[in-house]
Motif scaffolding. Sequence first.
Motif, PDB file in Angstrom:
ATOM      1  N   LEU A  47      45.522  68.210   7.928  1.00  0.00           N
ATOM      2  CA  LEU A  47      46.132  67.094   8.648  1.00  0.00           C
ATOM      3  C   LEU A  47      46.740  66.097   7.672  1.00  0.00           C
ATOM      4  O   LEU A  47      47.834  65.571   7.911  1.00  0.00           O
ATOM      5  CB  LEU A  47      45.099  66.403   9.540  1.00  0.00           C
ATOM      6  CG  LEU A  47      44.549  67.220  10.706  1.00  0.00           C
ATOM      7  CD1 LEU A  47      43.508  66.416  11.464  1.00  0.00           C
ATOM      8  CD2 LEU A  47      45.667  67.662  11.635  1.00  0.00           C
ATOM      9  N   ALA A  48      46.024  65.817   6.579  1.00  0.00           N
ATOM     10  CA  ALA A  48      46.551  64.876   5.591  1.00  0.00           C
ATOM     11  C   ALA A  48      47.843  65.403   4.982  1.00  0.00           C
ATOM     12  O   ALA A  48      48.810  64.647   4.779  1.00  0.00           O
ATOM     13  CB  ALA A  48      45.509  64.636   4.506  1.00  0.00           C
ATOM     14  N   ALA A  49      47.886  66.703   4.679  1.00  0.00           N
ATOM     15  CA  ALA A  49      49.086  67.286   4.089  1.00  0.00           C
ATOM     16  C   ALA A  49      50.252  67.268   5.062  1.00  0.00           C
ATOM     17  O   ALA A  49      51.408  67.061   4.666  1.00  0.00           O
ATOM     18  CB  ALA A  49      48.782  68.717   3.637  1.00  0.00           C
ATOM     19  N   GLU A  50      49.956  67.447   6.349  1.00  0.00           N
ATOM     20  CA  GLU A  50      51.034  67.558   7.337  1.00  0.00           C
ATOM     21  C   GLU A  50      51.505  66.208   7.847  1.00  0.00           C
ATOM     22  O   GLU A  50      52.705  65.996   8.070  1.00  0.00           O
ATOM     23  CB  GLU A  50      50.564  68.414   8.516  1.00  0.00           C
ATOM     24  CG  GLU A  50      51.650  68.720   9.530  1.00  0.00           C
ATOM     25  CD  GLU A  50      51.214  69.735  10.579  1.00  0.00           C
ATOM     26  OE1 GLU A  50      52.002  69.980  11.506  1.00  0.00           O
ATOM     27  OE2 GLU A  50      50.098  70.279  10.448  1.00  0.00           O
ATOM     28  N   PHE A  51      50.570  65.254   8.020  1.00  0.00           N
ATOM     29  CA  PHE A  51      50.899  63.997   8.675  1.00  0.00           C
ATOM     30  C   PHE A  51      50.740  62.776   7.787  1.00  0.00           C
ATOM     31  O   PHE A  51      51.127  61.685   8.190  1.00  0.00           O
ATOM     32  CB  PHE A  51      50.038  63.821   9.929  1.00  0.00           C
ATOM     33  CG  PHE A  51      50.165  64.944  10.915  1.00  0.00           C
ATOM     34  CD1 PHE A  51      51.341  65.131  11.623  1.00  0.00           C
ATOM     35  CD2 PHE A  51      49.118  65.822  11.127  1.00  0.00           C
ATOM     36  CE1 PHE A  51      51.463  66.166  12.545  1.00  0.00           C
ATOM     37  CE2 PHE A  51      49.233  66.863  12.035  1.00  0.00           C
ATOM     38  CZ  PHE A  51      50.411  67.037  12.750  1.00  0.00           C
ATOM     39  N   ALA A 475      57.774  61.956   3.393  1.00  0.00           N
ATOM     40  CA  ALA A 475      57.181  63.216   2.961  1.00  0.00           C
ATOM     41  C   ALA A 475      56.368  63.861   4.063  1.00  0.00           C
ATOM     42  O   ALA A 475      55.954  65.008   3.945  1.00  0.00           O
ATOM     43  CB  ALA A 475      56.311  62.993   1.733  1.00  0.00           C
ATOM     44  N   HIS A 476      56.120  63.141   5.125  1.00  0.00           N
ATOM     45  CA  HIS A 476      55.301  63.638   6.235  1.00  0.00           C
ATOM     46  C   HIS A 476      56.058  63.423   7.546  1.00  0.00           C
ATOM     47  O   HIS A 476      55.604  62.687   8.425  1.00  0.00           O
ATOM     48  CB  HIS A 476      53.952  62.932   6.264  1.00  0.00           C
ATOM     49  CG  HIS A 476      53.216  63.037   4.971  1.00  0.00           C
ATOM     50  ND1 HIS A 476      52.610  64.201   4.564  1.00  0.00           N
ATOM     51  CD2 HIS A 476      53.010  62.122   3.997  1.00  0.00           C
ATOM     52  CE1 HIS A 476      52.034  63.994   3.381  1.00  0.00           C
ATOM     53  NE2 HIS A 476      52.275  62.758   3.017  1.00  0.00           N
ATOM     54  N   PRO A 477      57.222  64.033   7.713  1.00  0.00           N
ATOM     55  CA  PRO A 477      58.023  63.795   8.919  1.00  0.00           C
ATOM     56  C   PRO A 477      57.330  64.212  10.194  1.00  0.00           C
ATOM     57  O   PRO A 477      57.653  63.730  11.272  1.00  0.00           O
ATOM     58  CB  PRO A 477      59.285  64.640   8.674  1.00  0.00           C
ATOM     59  CG  PRO A 477      58.852  65.686   7.686  1.00  0.00           C
ATOM     60  CD  PRO A 477      57.843  65.007   6.804  1.00  0.00           C
ATOM     61  N   ALA A 478      56.334  65.097  10.111  1.00  0.00           N
ATOM     62  CA  ALA A 478      55.640  65.525  11.323  1.00  0.00           C
ATOM     63  C   ALA A 478      54.889  64.381  11.979  1.00  0.00           C
ATOM     64  O   ALA A 478      54.604  64.433  13.177  1.00  0.00           O
ATOM     65  CB  ALA A 478      54.669  66.662  11.002  1.00  0.00           C
ATOM     66  N   ALA A 479      54.561  63.350  11.196  1.00  0.00           N
ATOM     67  CA  ALA A 479      53.876  62.205  11.768  1.00  0.00           C
ATOM     68  C   ALA A 479      54.832  61.268  12.486  1.00  0.00           C
ATOM     69  O   ALA A 479      54.401  60.334  13.141  1.00  0.00           O
ATOM     70  CB  ALA A 479      53.130  61.420  10.692  1.00  0.00           C
ATOM     71  N   ASN A 480      56.138  61.517  12.340  1.00  0.00           N
ATOM     72  CA  ASN A 480      57.140  60.624  12.913  1.00  0.00           C
ATOM     73  C   ASN A 480      58.192  61.408  13.687  1.00  0.00           C
ATOM     74  O   ASN A 480      59.373  61.365  13.360  1.00  0.00           O
ATOM     75  CB  ASN A 480      57.810  59.827  11.792  1.00  0.00           C
ATOM     76  CG  ASN A 480      56.818  59.023  11.000  1.00  0.00           C
ATOM     77  OD1 ASN A 480      56.439  57.941  11.378  1.00  0.00           O
ATOM     78  ND2 ASN A 480      56.388  59.589   9.869  1.00  0.00           N
ATOM     79  N   PRO A 481      57.791  62.182  14.691  1.00  0.00           N
ATOM     80  CA  PRO A 481      58.786  62.963  15.432  1.00  0.00           C
ATOM     81  C   PRO A 481      59.721  62.035  16.186  1.00  0.00           C
ATOM     82  O   PRO A 481      59.347  60.923  16.556  1.00  0.00           O
ATOM     83  CB  PRO A 481      57.932  63.780  16.404  1.00  0.00           C
ATOM     84  CG  PRO A 481      56.709  62.956  16.603  1.00  0.00           C
ATOM     85  CD  PRO A 481      56.444  62.300  15.275  1.00  0.00           C
ATOM     86  N   PRO A 482      60.957  62.452  16.429  1.00  0.00           N
ATOM     87  CA  PRO A 482      61.848  61.654  17.261  1.00  0.00           C
ATOM     88  C   PRO A 482      61.208  61.381  18.614  1.00  0.00           C
ATOM     89  O   PRO A 482      60.399  62.175  19.103  1.00  0.00           O
ATOM     90  CB  PRO A 482      63.097  62.535  17.396  1.00  0.00           C
ATOM     91  CG  PRO A 482      63.054  63.443  16.200  1.00  0.00           C
ATOM     92  CD  PRO A 482      61.598  63.678  15.941  1.00  0.00           C
ATOM     93  N   GLN A 483      61.579  60.239  19.204  1.00  0.00           N
ATOM     94  CA  GLN A 483      60.979  59.863  20.482  1.00  0.00           C
ATOM     95  C   GLN A 483      61.167  60.959  21.510  1.00  0.00           C
ATOM     96  O   GLN A 483      62.258  61.482  21.704  1.00  0.00           O
ATOM     97  CB  GLN A 483      61.618  58.562  20.976  1.00  0.00           C
ATOM     98  CG  GLN A 483      60.919  57.997  22.222  1.00  0.00           C
ATOM     99  CD  GLN A 483      61.454  56.617  22.556  1.00  0.00           C
ATOM    100  OE1 GLN A 483      62.315  56.106  21.880  1.00  0.00           O
ATOM    101  NE2 GLN A 483      60.924  56.040  23.608  1.00  0.00           N
ATOM    102  N   GLY A 484      60.068  61.327  22.151  1.00  0.00           N
ATOM    103  CA  GLY A 484      60.105  62.337  23.205  1.00  0.00           C
ATOM    104  C   GLY A 484      59.873  63.737  22.709  1.00  0.00           C
ATOM    105  O   GLY A 484      59.677  64.648  23.503  1.00  0.00           O
ATOM    106  N   GLU A 485      59.894  63.953  21.372  1.00  0.00           N
ATOM    107  CA  GLU A 485      59.705  65.297  20.854  1.00  0.00           C
ATOM    108  C   GLU A 485      58.238  65.662  20.860  1.00  0.00           C
ATOM    109  O   GLU A 485      57.385  64.856  20.494  1.00  0.00           O
ATOM    110  CB  GLU A 485      60.255  65.390  19.432  1.00  0.00           C
ATOM    111  CG  GLU A 485      60.111  66.777  18.804  1.00  0.00           C
ATOM    112  CD  GLU A 485      60.736  66.846  17.433  1.00  0.00           C
ATOM    113  OE1 GLU A 485      60.316  67.702  16.643  1.00  0.00           O
ATOM    114  OE2 GLU A 485      61.661  66.053  17.170  1.00  0.00           O
ATOM    115  N   THR A 486      57.921  66.859  21.249  1.00  0.00           N
ATOM    116  CA  THR A 486      56.553  67.354  21.266  1.00  0.00           C
ATOM    117  C   THR A 486      56.367  68.388  20.166  1.00  0.00           C
ATOM    118  O   THR A 486      57.190  69.280  20.013  1.00  0.00           O
ATOM    119  CB  THR A 486      56.211  68.000  22.617  1.00  0.00           C
ATOM    120  OG1 THR A 486      56.384  67.024  23.636  1.00  0.00           O
ATOM    121  CG2 THR A 486      54.765  68.491  22.633  1.00  0.00           C
ATOM    122  N   LEU A 487      55.290  68.229  19.408  1.00  0.00           N
ATOM    123  CA  LEU A 487      55.011  69.182  18.337  1.00  0.00           C
ATOM    124  C   LEU A 487      54.004  70.202  18.802  1.00  0.00           C
ATOM    125  O   LEU A 487      53.091  69.866  19.530  1.00  0.00           O
ATOM    126  CB  LEU A 487      54.463  68.446  17.112  1.00  0.00           C
ATOM    127  CG  LEU A 487      55.419  67.445  16.454  1.00  0.00           C
ATOM    128  CD1 LEU A 487      54.757  66.818  15.251  1.00  0.00           C
ATOM    129  CD2 LEU A 487      56.720  68.121  16.047  1.00  0.00           C
TER     130      LEU A 487
END
Length: 487
Positions: A47-51, A475-487
């Motif tokens: 989680l730390a590496a991804e987010f 460096a962790h774009p997965a923690a900041n998805p565009p509004q409305g985007e679901t991961l």
Amino acid sequence: MHANPLSPPWLAPPADADALPAHVWPSSAVRTAEGAIAVGGVALPRLAAEFGTPLYVIDERDARDRATRTRAAFDAAAAAHGTSAVVYYASKAFLCTEAARWMVEAGLNLDVASGGELAVALAAGVEPARLGLHGNNKSLAEIDRAVGVGVGAIVIDSLIEIDRVADAADRHGRVQPVRLRINSGVHAHTHEYLATAREDQKFGIPLADAADAVAAIRARPTLRFLGLHSHIGSQIFAVEGFLEAARRLLTLHAALRAGGDVPELNLGGGFGIAYVESDAAPAIEQVADALLAAVASVCGELGIPMPRVAVEPGRTIIGPAGVTLYEVGTTKDVAVTLDEDTTAVRRYVSVDGGMSDNARPALYSADYAVALASRGSTAEPVLVRVAGKHCESGDIVVRDAYLPGDTAPGDLVAVPATGAYCFSLASNYNYLARPAVVAVRDGVARVIVRGETEADLLRRDVYASDTRASDTRAAHPAANPPQGETL
């Protein structure tokens, strides 16, 4: 090993610094074969590496199970005494649209305490009839919106609100159900600022004034009186305070029945959880059984029927499901003088978050536990104080704990029981961006609240010359998805 003389009496050196006490950590928390902590089937280093860190982590299954268990406990306790119960999730503990949906799907209603919390609940698709609105200073706009959308109950907190709510109901052509919050005078065994039923404080109406307030409510045809409400504090382990509050309110409840129907009694919440290993919080079934038995006993003494009982636990549902993940930046040993001839060493472990993501230690001197999360260790435990990075001496995340002596910069540490009143009290002090919230379940992690960036902070600054500022979380774009985007 012997305890450090700086250690508080309740804190003993752990026999195993890698242990994760089950009553403090989320139910899924385990050590992996590599020694790292995993929650919801996801290793925290992943989680730390991804987010990135700091990071709020919520065990979704744990939160849902606690909500279901709480509802079942009060349903069963109420049914045993021939009545029913309503459980309101206290949104102020932690709220986002996804969490609101979890609570509703578990059969809970929601308690909101501001226009913003109401907006989140409505955005989550919660039926307005399942909402209750609290607050000692509800604005006219908040009252009007709540009445207009049809919230199930508004808690009257002062005499002036009677006319304000009634006038709004007149405008919308509705009959608005209301409760009356009573300052019962019961002093909960808790921090002074967490006790909310003392005589000299901002919430509620004194018992002595309640009968006149109810008469004023009943005099307005657009208001329907549901019953009395009490909230004696937060983080309470002993049930005696709730029992005494119930007795005082039911005496008034019985007298009010002479003037009309009083279908309900709301005893609030504030049930405690275990933040550290030495805490022994009662099981929710024990709390439910004790409260309903007390209500039944007093009703029997007064010769009145059992009302419907409402409660508002929030911390007990979401608190234990949350963990906050940090990266260690520096460590520092500080010699503390005990007397003329003796010193002891306290190790400061500084992390990349602090009072901006967990204000409770600074506000209430709240205690937390901490564990090395990125690996296991056989090193001898040492007394530590986990400090934040803010320019405040009171910026402490964990005041007293033991960590393995080889905890070093670059390691990850995790603080459990942070699901409640951490995200909701978070700030941008020192212009730190607030962390993302990630839900984990069955090996899958997904962002449910995106992390802020420096660009987010500058966007509100009217005269910022360049809102395209560097993004510390790039460096962790997965923690900041565009509004409305679901991961």
